[in-house]
Design an enzyme around this catalytic site. Sequence first.
Site, mmCIF file in Angstrom:
data_model
loop_
_atom_site.group_PDB
_atom_site.id
_atom_site.type_symbol
_atom_site.label_atom_id
_atom_site.label_comp_id
_atom_site.label_asym_id
_atom_site.label_seq_id
_atom_site.Cartn_x
_atom_site.Cartn_y
_atom_site.Cartn_z
ATOM 1 N N CYS A 114 24.074 13.860 -4.403
ATOM 2 C CA CYS A 114 24.270 12.471 -3.964
ATOM 3 C C CYS A 114 24.896 11.598 -5.045
ATOM 4 C CB CYS A 114 22.961 11.859 -3.492
ATOM 5 S SG CYS A 114 22.316 12.702 -2.050
ATOM 6 N N HIS A 250 24.121 4.179 -3.436
ATOM 7 C CA HIS A 250 24.017 5.363 -2.583
ATOM 8 C C HIS A 250 23.073 5.010 -1.434
ATOM 9 C CE1 HIS A 250 23.355 9.250 -1.012
ATOM 10 N NE2 HIS A 250 22.167 9.429 -1.553
ATOM 11 N N ASN A 280 22.076 9.242 5.318
ATOM 12 C CA ASN A 280 22.425 9.660 3.963
ATOM 13 C C ASN A 280 23.567 10.676 4.049
ATOM 14 O OD1 ASN A 280 22.582 10.780 1.421
ATOM 15 N ND2 ASN A 280 20.365 10.996 1.141
HETATM 16 N N1 ACO Z 1 8.619 11.579 11.755
HETATM 17 C C1 ACO Z 1 7.309 11.303 11.766
HETATM 18 N N2 ACO Z 1 6.499 11.538 10.721
HETATM 19 C C2 ACO Z 1 7.062 12.073 9.628
HETATM 20 C C3 ACO Z 1 8.418 12.379 9.555
HETATM 21 C C4 ACO Z 1 9.226 12.110 10.672
HETATM 22 N N3 ACO Z 1 10.537 12.357 10.696
HETATM 23 N N4 ACO Z 1 8.679 12.892 8.327
HETATM 24 C C5 ACO Z 1 7.514 12.897 7.656
HETATM 25 N N5 ACO Z 1 6.538 12.421 8.441
HETATM 26 C C6 ACO Z 1 5.124 12.256 8.118
HETATM 27 C C7 ACO Z 1 4.706 13.121 6.953
HETATM 28 O O1 ACO Z 1 4.391 14.419 7.412
HETATM 29 C C8 ACO Z 1 3.501 12.379 6.431
HETATM 30 O O2 ACO Z 1 2.403 12.708 7.214
HETATM 31 P P1 ACO Z 1 0.954 12.951 6.544
HETATM 32 O O3 ACO Z 1 0.627 11.641 5.883
HETATM 33 O O4 ACO Z 1 0.113 13.302 7.712
HETATM 34 O O5 ACO Z 1 1.174 14.063 5.576
HETATM 35 C C9 ACO Z 1 3.844 10.907 6.689
HETATM 36 O O6 ACO Z 1 4.908 10.925 7.667
HETATM 37 C C10 ACO Z 1 4.317 10.165 5.469
HETATM 38 O O7 ACO Z 1 5.260 10.959 4.779
HETATM 39 P P2 ACO Z 1 5.888 10.511 3.410
HETATM 40 O O8 ACO Z 1 6.782 11.598 2.907
HETATM 41 O O9 ACO Z 1 4.831 10.002 2.496
HETATM 42 O O10 ACO Z 1 6.741 9.265 3.889
HETATM 43 P P3 ACO Z 1 7.559 8.253 3.005
HETATM 44 O O11 ACO Z 1 7.150 6.884 3.307
HETATM 45 O O12 ACO Z 1 7.631 8.678 1.559
HETATM 46 O O13 ACO Z 1 9.050 8.410 3.588
HETATM 47 C C11 ACO Z 1 11.109 9.548 3.068
HETATM 48 C C12 ACO Z 1 9.684 9.681 3.563
HETATM 49 C C13 ACO Z 1 11.889 8.714 4.065
HETATM 50 C C14 ACO Z 1 11.725 10.943 2.949
HETATM 51 C C15 ACO Z 1 11.132 8.875 1.685
HETATM 52 O O14 ACO Z 1 10.189 9.455 0.845
HETATM 53 C C16 ACO Z 1 12.480 8.928 1.001
HETATM 54 O O15 ACO Z 1 13.443 8.305 1.415
HETATM 55 N N6 ACO Z 1 12.559 9.632 -0.125
HETATM 56 C C17 ACO Z 1 13.764 9.674 -0.934
HETATM 57 C C18 ACO Z 1 14.816 10.524 -0.322
HETATM 58 C C19 ACO Z 1 16.092 10.326 -1.108
HETATM 59 O O16 ACO Z 1 16.359 9.292 -1.685
HETATM 60 N N7 ACO Z 1 16.925 11.278 -1.206
HETATM 61 C C20 ACO Z 1 18.124 10.986 -1.996
HETATM 62 C C21 ACO Z 1 18.657 12.078 -2.523
HETATM 63 S S1 ACO Z 1 19.199 13.140 -1.261
HETATM 64 C C22 ACO Z 1 20.254 14.254 -2.008
HETATM 65 O O17 ACO Z 1 20.454 14.257 -3.207
HETATM 66 C C23 ACO Z 1 20.819 15.304 -1.131
#
Ligand code: ACO
Length: 323
Positions: A114, A250, A280
Site C-alpha cells: 500500500c 492512502h 482500499n
Molecule cells: N463483518 C462483520 N463482522 C466482522 C467483519 C465483517 N466483515 N470482519 C470482522 N468482523 C468481526 C470480527 O470477527 C470481530 O468479532 P469478535 O469481536 O467476535 O472477534 C469484530 O468484528 C471486531 O473486529 P476487529 O478486527 O476488532 O474490528 P476493527 O474495528 O479493528 O475493524 C478493520 C477491522 C476494518 C480491518 C480495521 O482493523 C482496519 O482497518 N485495520 C487496518 C487495515 C489497513 O489499514 N490496512 C492497510 C494496509 S493494507 C495493505 O497493505 C495491503
Amino acid sequence: MTIRAVVTGVGHYLPERVMENAEFEKLVDTSDEWIRSRSGIERRHIAAEGETTSSLGANAARAALADAGKAAEEVDAIILATSTPDLTFPSAATMVQRELGMTHGFAFDVQAVCAGFVYALTTANAMIVTGQAKRVLVIGAETFSRIIDWTDRTTCVLFGDGAGALLLEAQEGEGSSADRGILAADLNSDGRHRDILYVDGGVSTGTTGHLRMEGREVFRHAVEKLAQTAQMSLEKAGLTAEDIDWVVPHQANIRIIQGTAKKLGLGMEKVVVTVQDHGNTSAASIPLALSVGRANGQIRDGDLVVTEAIGGGLAWGSVVLRW
Ligand code: ACO
C-alpha cells in the site's frame, strides 16, 4: 537553480463493475452497516475478466498523458507500483510501455504494497533530480480482487481494484519550499511485522495465495507511523502542518484517515477522501485520490499536498509536493 519533479498531468481508471456493500451480505456473515461503520467503505470497483493490472494502469497512464497534453513518445520512463502484477515477470510496467506503443526509455515495477505509490514517486523524483529522466509516468495499479479470500469476512470487504497515474516532468525551481514539484520524501520499512499483513503464496509455494491481515494490529501501527512520516517529510521540506492545503492519504480506513489528520492537527476539510467509493486499492489509492481531488476542484495549482501511506512489510512513507 534546482531541478524539481513537477506534476503536469494526472488521471485514473476504474473498472466498470461497482460492488456495493450489500452484495457481501450474500457471500459472508457481514452487513453494510458493519462495513461502513468500521471502515467507511460503501462500494468498490472490481476488474472484469480479461482486465489486468497492466490494462488498468495503461488506461490511467493515457488519462494522465491526455491531462498533460503529452504523447507517450515524449516519456522517458514508467515506474509502476503494484503488488498484483499480471505475471511474476516481466514487470507490469513493461506491459504498460508496450500498450502505450513506447519502444524507447525504460520501465520497471516497485513493490511496497500500500506504500508502493509513495515509494514510486520518491524513486521517480530521485531519477529526475539526478538527470536520469526528464519525464516519468508514475502509476499505481492493482487488482486486489484476485488475491482476496472471498470467504474471509475480515478482509474481503475492504479491498477494490483501480489505477491512477501522474506525469512528472523536470522543471527548474529556486530551491525553496515555494517551488512547484516534489519538495521532500520520507520512506521507512520494518520487516519484523511481516506476519500481520502478507499473502500466503508466491514463487516459493507455487500458488498465487491470498491476502492475510491482522487488521487490529495494522491499525495500531498505522495512525502513529503515518503522522510521524508526514511530520518528518514536512520537516525535511522546511514546512509545518499549518502549511498543508491537502492531505491525500492512502485510503484504507476512514478511522485511520481521521486519526492521522487529528494527530497532525488538521480538520477533515483538508483531507481528500475516496475510501467510500473505492475501498482500499493499495498502491492505486493515492493516485486515484489525487486524480479525483484534482477533477472535483479540491487540489489547485500551487497547493501544498502531503501524501502518506502504510502497508505490508510493514512499509510506510510520505511525500510533500507543491502542485
Ligand atoms: N463483518 C462483520 N463482522 C466482522 C467483519 C465483517 N466483515 N470482519 C470482522 N468482523 C468481526 C470480527 O470477527 C470481530 O468479532 P469478535 O469481536 O467476535 O472477534 C469484530 O468484528 C471486531 O473486529 P476487529 O478486527 O476488532 O474490528 P476493527 O474495528 O479493528 O475493524 C478493520 C477491522 C476494518 C480491518 C480495521 O482493523 C482496519 O482497518 N485495520 C487496518 C487495515 C489497513 O489499514 N490496512 C492497510 C494496509 S493494507 C495493505 O497493505 C495491503
